[in-house]
Scaffold this motif. Sequence first.
Motif, PDB file in Angstrom:
ATOM      1  N   GLY A  20      36.143  61.531 113.597  1.00 23.10           N
ATOM      2  CA  GLY A  20      36.467  60.436 112.664  1.00 23.10           C
ATOM      3  C   GLY A  20      35.324  59.447 112.535  1.00 23.10           C
ATOM      4  O   GLY A  20      34.989  58.995 111.426  1.00 23.10           O
ATOM      5  N   LEU A  21      34.694  59.118 113.657  1.00 23.95           N
ATOM      6  CA  LEU A  21      33.562  58.188 113.618  1.00 23.95           C
ATOM      7  C   LEU A  21      32.370  58.797 112.884  1.00 23.95           C
ATOM      8  O   LEU A  21      31.703  58.121 112.090  1.00 23.95           O
ATOM      9  CB  LEU A  21      33.166  57.770 115.034  1.00 23.95           C
ATOM     10  N   SER A  22      32.119  60.092 113.147  1.00 24.55           N
ATOM     11  CA  SER A  22      30.990  60.721 112.451  1.00 24.55           C
ATOM     12  C   SER A  22      31.302  60.844 110.952  1.00 24.55           C
ATOM     13  O   SER A  22      30.414  60.672 110.109  1.00 24.55           O
ATOM     14  CB  SER A  22      30.663  62.093 113.050  1.00 24.55           C
ATOM     15  N   ALA A  23      32.562  61.131 110.608  1.00 25.77           N
ATOM     16  CA  ALA A  23      32.940  61.191 109.186  1.00 25.77           C
ATOM     17  C   ALA A  23      32.802  59.813 108.545  1.00 25.77           C
ATOM     18  O   ALA A  23      32.358  59.694 107.391  1.00 25.77           O
ATOM     19  CB  ALA A  23      34.370  61.712 109.037  1.00 25.77           C
ATOM     20  N   ALA A  24      33.163  58.762 109.285  1.00 26.41           N
ATOM     21  CA  ALA A  24      33.023  57.406 108.757  1.00 26.41           C
ATOM     22  C   ALA A  24      31.551  57.062 108.538  1.00 26.41           C
ATOM     23  O   ALA A  24      31.190  56.477 107.509  1.00 26.41           O
ATOM     24  CB  ALA A  24      33.671  56.396 109.700  1.00 26.41           C
ATOM     25  N   ASP A  25      30.699  57.435 109.489  1.00 28.46           N
ATOM     26  CA  ASP A  25      29.258  57.196 109.329  1.00 28.46           C
ATOM     27  C   ASP A  25      28.705  57.968 108.131  1.00 28.46           C
ATOM     28  O   ASP A  25      27.914  57.452 107.346  1.00 28.46           O
ATOM     29  CB  ASP A  25      28.497  57.587 110.603  1.00 28.46           C
ATOM     30  N   LYS A  26      29.153  59.224 108.016  1.00 32.70           N
ATOM     31  CA  LYS A  26      28.711  60.043 106.893  1.00 32.70           C
ATOM     32  C   LYS A  26      29.187  59.438 105.568  1.00 32.70           C
ATOM     33  O   LYS A  26      28.446  59.383 104.590  1.00 32.70           O
ATOM     34  CB  LYS A  26      29.253  61.462 107.053  1.00 32.70           C
ATOM     35  N   ALA A  27      30.434  58.960 105.543  1.00 36.52           N
ATOM     36  CA  ALA A  27      30.981  58.345 104.327  1.00 36.52           C
ATOM     37  C   ALA A  27      30.221  57.068 103.986  1.00 36.52           C
ATOM     38  O   ALA A  27      29.965  56.788 102.803  1.00 36.52           O
ATOM     39  CB  ALA A  27      32.469  58.050 104.509  1.00 36.52           C
ATOM     40  N   LYS A  28      29.843  56.296 105.007  1.00 37.40           N
ATOM     41  CA  LYS A  28      29.044  55.089 104.762  1.00 37.40           C
ATOM     42  C   LYS A  28      27.703  55.445 104.140  1.00 37.40           C
ATOM     43  O   LYS A  28      27.242  54.791 103.205  1.00 37.40           O
ATOM     44  CB  LYS A  28      28.829  54.305 106.058  1.00 37.40           C
ATOM     45  N   ALA A  29      27.070  56.488 104.682  1.00 33.86           N
ATOM     46  CA  ALA A  29      25.780  56.925 104.142  1.00 33.86           C
ATOM     47  C   ALA A  29      25.942  57.406 102.698  1.00 33.86           C
ATOM     48  O   ALA A  29      25.130  57.080 101.822  1.00 33.86           O
ATOM     49  CB  ALA A  29      25.185  58.033 105.015  1.00 33.86           C
TER      50      ALA A  29
END
Length: 156
Positions: free
Chosen positions: A43-52
């Motif tokens: 979830g955190l990596s998906a959130a970081d990816k979504a932010k990018a």
Amino acid sequence: MFINASLIVQMIVFLLLVGFTMKFVWPPIVKALDERAEKIREGLSAADKAKAELKGAEAQIAKELAATKAESGKLIGDAEKRAAAIVEEAKKKAEEEGAKIVAAAKADAEQQVGRAREALREQVAALAVKGAEQILQREVNAGVHAELLSRLKTEL
């Protein structure tokens, strides 16, 4: 120090409980906790990816917005130039029409002046004939003296 039998039985039961818990209860709990930790990491990596991706999309939107503003500015400039050209063309047409009207008015005025001069010549010729009649005290025949009267008109 005597350890009595109930304490020994309690220790055996406790050790059996710990063994049972370690064998059957503890692994599913650890597995659930590991799965939960993995889901949190994902979830955190998906959130970081979504932010990018969001930053990339915002940058793309900004570029497209700038391009759209530039294009709309160009279109507005072209429209203003076209409007100015139309106004200039209308001014030229109006000036040409005005010049035609003035030329027609001048030609009409010249025709009227010519007609007025001709009428004035005829009146002067008639007055000259009447004056000559009065001077000579006899009537001058216009049909007989038409050539003389024509020369008189052209001289006037």
